[in-house]
Design an enzyme around this catalytic site. Structure first.
Site, PDB file in Angstrom:
ATOM      1  CG  HIS A   1      -7.654 -17.465 -32.605  1.00  0.00           C
ATOM      2  ND1 HIS A   1      -7.874 -18.815 -32.536  1.00  0.00           N
ATOM      3  CD2 HIS A   1      -7.499 -17.179 -33.913  1.00  0.00           C
ATOM      4  CE1 HIS A   1      -7.848 -19.321 -33.758  1.00  0.00           C
ATOM      5  NE2 HIS A   1      -7.617 -18.347 -34.604  1.00  0.00           N
TER       6      HIS A   1
ATOM      7  CB  ILE B   1     -10.793 -14.877 -25.931  1.00  0.00           C
ATOM      8  CG1 ILE B   1      -9.907 -14.231 -24.864  1.00  0.00           C
ATOM      9  CG2 ILE B   1     -10.183 -16.177 -26.411  1.00  0.00           C
ATOM     10  CD1 ILE B   1      -9.985 -14.936 -23.533  1.00  0.00           C
ATOM     11  CB  CYS B   2     -11.893 -15.142 -31.617  1.00  0.00           C
ATOM     12  SG  CYS B   2     -12.888 -15.906 -32.881  1.00  0.00           S
ATOM     13  CB  ALA B   3     -11.939 -19.509 -27.835  1.00  0.00           C
TER      14      ALA B   3
ATOM     15  CB  CYS C   1     -10.297 -14.489 -35.880  1.00  0.00           C
ATOM     16  SG  CYS C   1     -10.342 -14.587 -34.137  1.00  0.00           S
TER      17      CYS C   1
END
Lengths: 363, 139
Positions: free
Chosen positions: B84, B91-93, B133
């Protein structure tokens, strides 16, 4: 024909094309996976267009159609309960009388003239018809019609879209207030079970897929469990997959603001000396509620329906962004949210929110 | 005074008074628009012995709007190899996007990212980048 690469035929959009081969062969124009390579000129899939009214009455029957009638459930519809099973070489199947809508029983065999059409209708809306015709002792001119009668709404035989099936269904997969699954749809689905390597009873698997718990279906690439047979699905996994696709396309997972009306109805308290709120914090600014403030608006405390209190100037800007409680994410605006086109709920989020709400009860 | 300033003052005071959770340190907070914190992943993970830096950028609407958070990629720091996390530090959150809540704070985001890294048990060299993602992920 031998020197050229063979064309493919898509049974979903009825077009000839060269398919995309990754990961599985699928139609380049409609992305359907019900595609067939046109190899054998005597068994050209283009001659078998079930949904085209122009082809209702003619066209050879693919060899696979024999397998179709061996489906356990259909067999009992097509013949009486006590009649012997058809032999493989038999070109004619035992006959049965037309059934009345909603009734699937057909009693005993009765000789019929070879050319008399037989029509079987199931479903309370007469939308699904199986018609079998025979002519001549050769039996070579059988006609099998799967679908609505040609006069029941010409031009509306297009493959239905998922949205037509979106409303809640009964446990058996039928819908209460809307027409049943159209015949072409069901035929496509049933034909999907004829693939090689099936040792299980197709009808049982069909019912298992509909009625069984999620994840019980046998995973097969490109099969009905993947939810691609004309966008019609029979089990939870496939439904989740499609809902997720719709979610991503419609951005429905983006926050939805609360309406002005909903915000105006919120419970507001002005802080007083003995107020129990003075012992609590506003979770947005992380400050304790207090009587002496620079901004008189901070004397006003909004308590959301989940009982979480906030300063009014803290919570209102958030609600204009997202109609959820910042603490528990509870969506109190369920009925008064602004209407959003194609709003589809992601069940994973709902479960998550519910569980979060349960584990973090309002203080 | 902007809403964000007051809230960040409060967060900074809390960090100085109560400290930060284990493995998280405040690197710099010179103004109320950009902060830097470091994150170490504790225990036996694939990131053992590594220290990463997070850059927080706040607009005037914080905490109503989410902070922009990414790993620092420069001469001193690099981004963790994680499904991620992009190599440029992005950041893929979900909590930094659609799942952001004003209840979250700088420290809470750090703890979440620390936990996200700690949950990566697979050797990162063989761990493919999460294909879904780019559009949506649930941390």
């Amino acid at each position: 024909m031998s020197s050229r690469e063979p064309l493919w035929y898509c049974h979903e959009c009825h077009s000839e094309m060269r398919p995309l081969m990754v990961p599985d062969p699928h139609c380049a124009s409609c992305n359907g996976t019900f595609v067939e390579r046109i190899e054998n000129p005597t068994d050209d899939p283009r001659d078998f267009q079930m949904t085209d009214p122009a082809h209702w009455e003619d066209g050879p029957i693919p060899a696979d159609m024999d397998a179709f009638f061996r489906l356990a459930g259909l067999r009992s519809i097509l013949r009486g309960p006590n009649s012997p099973p058809p032999t493989a070489t038999s070109s004619s199947y035992p006959t049965a009388r037309p059934t009345s809508p909603g009734s699937r029983r057909s009693s005993g065999d009765r000789p019929r003239s070879p050319n008399e059409p037989q029509t079987f209708t199931t479903g309370r809306n007469n939308d699904f018809t199986i018609r079998i015709e025979r002519s001549g002792p050769q039996g070579s001119l059988r006609t099998v019609v799967l679908g609505r009668p040609p006069n029941s709404g010409g031009g509306t035989d297009e493959v239905p879209r998922l949205s037509q099936f979106a409303p809640p269904r009964n446990a058996d997969g039928t819908q209460q207030d809307r027409p049943n699954i159209t015949g072409p749809m069901l035929a496509q689905y049933l034909l999907g079970f004829m693939g090689p390597g099936h040792g299980v009873d197709p009808l049982q698997e069909l019912l298992g897929g509909m009625l069984g718990p999620p994840g019980r279906g046998v995973p097969r690439g490109g099969g009905p469990e993947d939810g691609r047979w004309g966008d019609y699905v029979f089990n939870q996994q496939a439904l989740d997959q499609i809902i997720t696709q719709i979610m991503e396309n419609s951005n429905a997972h983006q926050p939805v603001p609360a309406t002005e009306e909903a915000m105006a109805k919120l419970s507001r308290d002005v802080l007083e000396i003995d107020s129990p709120l003075l012992e609590k914090d506003c979770a947005v600014c992380k400050e304790q509620f207090k009587l002496e403030t620079e901004d008189p608006d901070e004397q006003v405390v909004v308590t959301l329906p989940c009982q979480h209190p906030f300063h009014e100037p803290c919570i209102i800007p958030w609600l204009k962004t997202s109609g959820t409680c910042p603490v528990c994410r509870f969506e109190q605006w369920f009925e008064c949210r602004q209407p959003k086109p194609e709003k589809v709920l992601d069940w994973r989020f709902i479960r998550k929110r519910q569980s979060e709400h349960l584990t973090n009860p309002p203080r | 005074m902007a809403v964000s300033t007051r809230r960040l003052q409060k967060e900074l005071a809390d960090i100085k008074k109560e400290g930060t959770p284990v493995g998280i340190e405040l690197l710099s907070a010179d103004d109320f628009s950009t902060w830097y914190l470091t994150v170490e992943v504790l225990g036996e993970t694939v990131y053992q012995g590594e220290k990463f830096a997070l850059k927080f950028r706040f607009d005037g609407q914080y905490p109503i709007s989410a902070p922009a958070v990414q790993f620092v990629v420069d001469g001193s720091y690099h981004a963790p190899i994680h499904p991620h996390v992009y190599s440029n530090g992005h950041i893929c959150a979900s909590i930094l996007g659609s799942e952001w809540s004003p209840v979250l704070s700088v420290v809470a985001v750090c703890v979440t990212i620390q936990s996200m890294l700690a949950s990566c048990k697979v050797c990162p060299s063989v761990h493919p980048i999460c294909p879904s993602c780019a559009c949506q992920c649930l941390v």
